[in-house]
Design a protein around this motif. Sequence first.
Motif, PDB file in Angstrom:
ATOM      1  N   ILE A 165      -9.913  -0.916  -5.647  1.00 17.48           N
ATOM      2  CA  ILE A 165      -8.943   0.339  -5.525  1.00 17.48           C
ATOM      3  C   ILE A 165      -7.876   0.427  -6.397  1.00 17.48           C
ATOM      4  N   THR A 166      -7.465   1.488  -6.970  1.00 24.09           N
ATOM      5  CA  THR A 166      -6.196   1.717  -7.807  1.00 24.09           C
ATOM      6  C   THR A 166      -5.144   1.855  -7.185  1.00 24.09           C
ATOM      7  N   LEU A 167      -3.988   1.505  -7.715  1.00 26.16           N
ATOM      8  CA  LEU A 167      -2.714   1.627  -7.152  1.00 26.16           C
ATOM      9  C   LEU A 167      -2.548   3.353  -6.697  1.00 26.16           C
ATOM     10  N   ALA A 168      -3.009   4.219  -7.659  1.00 27.84           N
ATOM     11  CA  ALA A 168      -2.812   5.606  -7.153  1.00 27.84           C
ATOM     12  C   ALA A 168      -3.480   6.079  -6.004  1.00 27.84           C
ATOM     13  N   THR A 169      -4.777   5.478  -5.993  1.00 31.22           N
ATOM     14  CA  THR A 169      -5.563   5.819  -4.580  1.00 31.22           C
ATOM     15  C   THR A 169      -4.863   5.243  -3.186  1.00 31.22           C
ATOM     16  N   LEU A 170      -4.458   4.238  -3.372  1.00 30.92           N
ATOM     17  CA  LEU A 170      -3.862   3.330  -2.504  1.00 30.92           C
ATOM     18  C   LEU A 170      -2.736   4.101  -1.979  1.00 30.92           C
ATOM     19  N   GLU A 171      -1.879   4.370  -3.115  1.00 32.55           N
ATOM     20  CA  GLU A 171      -0.567   5.444  -2.696  1.00 32.55           C
ATOM     21  C   GLU A 171      -0.765   6.863  -1.882  1.00 32.55           C
ATOM     22  N   GLU A 172      -2.239   7.309  -2.357  1.00 37.44           N
ATOM     23  CA  GLU A 172      -2.541   8.302  -1.661  1.00 37.44           C
ATOM     24  C   GLU A 172      -2.950   8.256  -0.274  1.00 37.44           C
ATOM     25  N   ILE A 173      -3.721   7.286  -0.033  1.00 32.23           N
ATOM     26  CA  ILE A 173      -4.664   6.934   1.228  1.00 32.23           C
ATOM     27  C   ILE A 173      -3.515   6.637   2.208  1.00 32.23           C
ATOM     28  N   ALA A 230       0.847  -1.279   0.041  1.00 33.07           N
ATOM     29  CA  ALA A 230      -0.204  -0.064   0.178  1.00 33.07           C
ATOM     30  C   ALA A 230       0.780   1.327  -0.115  1.00 33.07           C
ATOM     31  N   LYS A 231       2.174   1.002   0.168  1.00 34.64           N
ATOM     32  CA  LYS A 231       3.135   2.106   0.313  1.00 34.64           C
ATOM     33  C   LYS A 231       3.910   2.354  -1.076  1.00 34.64           C
ATOM     34  N   ALA A 232       3.746   3.553  -1.658  1.00 34.33           N
ATOM     35  CA  ALA A 232       4.686   3.602  -2.805  1.00 34.33           C
ATOM     36  C   ALA A 232       6.100   3.399  -2.699  1.00 34.33           C
ATOM     37  N   LEU A 233       6.887   2.726  -3.541  1.00 35.12           N
ATOM     38  CA  LEU A 233       8.232   2.552  -3.268  1.00 35.12           C
ATOM     39  C   LEU A 233       8.993   3.853  -3.690  1.00 35.12           C
ATOM     40  N   HIS A 234       9.728   4.232  -2.511  1.00 31.97           N
ATOM     41  CA  HIS A 234      10.280   5.578  -2.599  1.00 31.97           C
ATOM     42  C   HIS A 234      11.860   5.221  -2.776  1.00 31.97           C
ATOM     43  N   ALA A 253      -1.970   9.518   4.182  1.00 27.74           N
ATOM     44  CA  ALA A 253      -3.018  10.258   4.747  1.00 27.74           C
ATOM     45  C   ALA A 253      -3.575   9.684   5.935  1.00 27.74           C
ATOM     46  N   ALA A 254      -3.547   8.065   5.773  1.00 27.28           N
ATOM     47  CA  ALA A 254      -4.099   7.305   6.859  1.00 27.28           C
ATOM     48  C   ALA A 254      -3.051   7.621   8.116  1.00 27.28           C
ATOM     49  N   SER A 255      -1.957   7.171   7.434  1.00 23.51           N
ATOM     50  CA  SER A 255      -0.861   7.036   8.484  1.00 23.51           C
ATOM     51  C   SER A 255      -0.665   8.493   9.494  1.00 23.51           C
ATOM     52  N   ALA A 256      -0.728   9.526   8.449  1.00 26.70           N
ATOM     53  CA  ALA A 256      -0.824  10.955   9.336  1.00 26.70           C
ATOM     54  C   ALA A 256      -2.059  11.064  10.246  1.00 26.70           C
ATOM     55  N   ALA A 257      -2.974  10.545   9.843  1.00 28.79           N
ATOM     56  CA  ALA A 257      -4.148  10.883  10.562  1.00 28.79           C
ATOM     57  C   ALA A 257      -3.942  10.045  12.112  1.00 28.79           C
ATOM     58  N   CYS A 258      -3.579   8.608  11.745  1.00 26.99           N
ATOM     59  CA  CYS A 258      -3.479   7.852  13.021  1.00 26.99           C
ATOM     60  C   CYS A 258      -2.412   8.437  14.107  1.00 26.99           C
ATOM     61  N   LYS A 259      -1.442   9.111  13.504  1.00 27.29           N
ATOM     62  CA  LYS A 259      -0.405   9.635  14.314  1.00 27.29           C
ATOM     63  C   LYS A 259      -0.982  11.008  15.130  1.00 27.29           C
ATOM     64  N   MET A 267      -4.725   0.621   9.136  1.00 26.77           N
ATOM     65  CA  MET A 267      -4.864   2.079   9.029  1.00 26.77           C
ATOM     66  C   MET A 267      -5.310   2.355   7.625  1.00 26.77           C
ATOM     67  N   VAL A 268      -5.152   1.623   6.564  1.00 24.67           N
ATOM     68  CA  VAL A 268      -5.636   1.662   5.301  1.00 24.67           C
ATOM     69  C   VAL A 268      -6.976   1.257   5.216  1.00 24.67           C
ATOM     70  N   ILE A 269      -7.254   0.294   6.030  1.00 28.19           N
ATOM     71  CA  ILE A 269      -8.622  -0.325   6.009  1.00 28.19           C
ATOM     72  C   ILE A 269      -9.485   0.729   6.586  1.00 28.19           C
ATOM     73  N   SER A 270      -9.216   1.477   7.734  1.00 30.18           N
ATOM     74  CA  SER A 270     -10.213   2.021   8.365  1.00 30.18           C
ATOM     75  C   SER A 270     -10.275   3.376   7.728  1.00 30.18           C
ATOM     76  N   GLU A 271      -9.042   3.976   6.983  1.00 28.93           N
ATOM     77  CA  GLU A 271      -9.472   5.395   6.379  1.00 28.93           C
ATOM     78  C   GLU A 271     -10.241   5.081   5.016  1.00 28.93           C
ATOM     79  N   LEU A 272     -10.181   3.922   4.499  1.00 29.93           N
ATOM     80  CA  LEU A 272     -10.937   3.509   3.270  1.00 29.93           C
ATOM     81  C   LEU A 272     -12.514   3.489   3.766  1.00 29.93           C
ATOM     82  N   GLN A 273     -12.642   3.028   4.919  1.00 33.89           N
ATOM     83  CA  GLN A 273     -14.192   2.783   5.336  1.00 33.89           C
ATOM     84  C   GLN A 273     -14.708   4.207   5.325  1.00 33.89           C
ATOM     85  N   ARG A 274     -13.826   5.310   6.029  1.00 28.67           N
ATOM     86  CA  ARG A 274     -14.292   6.637   6.188  1.00 28.67           C
ATOM     87  C   ARG A 274     -14.740   7.361   4.730  1.00 28.67           C
TER      88      ARG A 274
END
Length: 542
Positions: free
Chosen positions: A153-161, A81-85, A164-170, A124-131
């Motif tokens: 879900i598309t890769l682009a959406t996943l990589e965007e979510i 779920a995380k883009a390769l960087h 966002a999810a990680s920041a929100a949880c933090k 994190m990603v699951i709960s964000e997607l539920q929102r």
Amino acid sequence: MAAAKIAKKAPRTVAEDIVATLKKHDAFSKIDIAGPGFINLTVTDDFLAAHLKTIAADPRCGVPETGEGTVVVDYGGPNVAKALHVGHLRSSIIGDSVCRLMKFSGYHVLGDIHLGDWGTQMGMVISELQRRQPDLPHFDRDYTGPYPAEPVITLATLEEIYPAASAACKADEERMALARMATKELQDGRAGYRALWRDFLTVSTEGMKKNFAALGISFDVWKGESSVQDLIPPMVEELTHSGHAIKDQGAIIIPIEKNDDKKEVPPLILVKSDGAAMYSTTDLATIKDRMAAYAPDKIVYVIDQRQSLHIEQVFRAARLAGYAPENEVDLIFAGFGTMNGTDGKPFKTRAGGVLKLEDLIETGREKARARMEEAHVAEDMDAAEKEDIAQKIAVAALKFADLQNQRQSDYVFDIDRMTAFEGKTGPYLLYQAVRIKSLLRKANHIDSREAFVLTDIDRDLALLLTELPEVIEAALSHYAPHYLCDYAYRLAQSFSGFYNRCHILSEENDALRESRLALCAMTVRVLELTLSLLGIKIPDRM
RNA sequence: GUCCCCGUAGCUCAGCAGGAUAGAGCGCAGGAUUCCUAAUCCUGAGGUCGUGGGUUCGAAUCCCGCCGGGGACGCCA
């Protein structure tokens, strides 16, 4: 000098004794004692020429096959779920090089990508997607399926979510609690979550494969944290039963301190207080799994240096539990340093985000294309062939820039330096190899393995060619590709000086010309081999 | 507080199972192309190897202290 200490004699006396013995051999044209007791040996041209002939005839260029047994290399480790960087670059290319090196040395190597696909980031990603999409059937507990066959879900959406999810949880404890709960439910088998998780995996694996293919990196095994999910409950049961694991503050932990510890070693957390597994759990189970599946003699972890405590905890627990007996398997932590920005802090783009791996590779390709055009290289080739060359140049630049750094120390990531083509760079090495290939083509040289004729001009290069086995040994024993980089560069440099000092094709002395062509052929072979162990391919032209 | 890593030329880094005059790239100054790919080559300037002790015939390298930077330290990975 070391012998002098043992023999308790003056270094010079010992040196003299050694020299007396060496003089009986005819391999040396000159033997001197210098300074406090150094012995300088000069091999004869005949000896060197004969040795070159031997390694020229050897498909392995004189390198012995010393590796024995099976080894699992754990590297890459991207999170689903995380883009390769760019941060993934190090683990991937160091791990890939270590695999290649060990394979070449004769080990049976299994490189495992070990995906991060079972931890809290999934929740994190699951709960964000539920929102965002609460209406998806996946979130309906009463829904009995089936779920869509195609990923929702598309890769682009996943990589965007993900970020966002990680920041929100933090930032928000409530969101974090939701993520943990979703993680636990996913692990417990909630059908809708499993279906989503499967989609995440499908979509991100596709993206990863594309990226890794571009870099020329492959894995023998595509397992991950989730691969051991079925092993976890019985393992916890077993460890609790045997007393290695105990309840503590609601969690189940494995105490791993030893009596002779001089530092505090926190226990390994086997099961979190909410009942979920974490990466220490899966890492431990993975050792069990690997022992059962492959019975490896070594397991090498090419992962971030900052995880050294975690990995030590896992190693200790595995030893304690008897999952990895010391007489059966070596557990090796080959940690690597952080990739920092020019400010000395972990690397971020100017916008503050991460630099995606595919963007970095594309930057390298663009520069290569521009350079090729400027130098009028390969103008007769079609677009695909040109692009292939640009790709090889870009990958060589990236990999060499990273691999030449010592593995364990942090290094500064500078995109301009990383994609530079002059000086101590990947493209420089390719360029020297390409010049040799071109020369051999022009000479219509067939590897004749004539006797080598060595003059002062040839000698440095010839001697360098004999160094390969010890370089490989150093790289192998330290799990450190930078020894190979250093050697490849010295060899390329030496060749370039050699090439500059004599004009080979117009050499009138036939024997010398043939010898030099053979030396060039040998050089390009050794260069090709060394670079191949770094995962770098050489084009025919550039 | 405990532990780990790092500190070498202006910059980025090698060298560290002790050894000779500490190396490279970039940058800087200068030079080389009638000739095999100049993405090259050659020359030069540039260093109290953070610092203070110790071990040793010999320390950038091993040990200890200090200073400076980074990191890890039970329910993230």
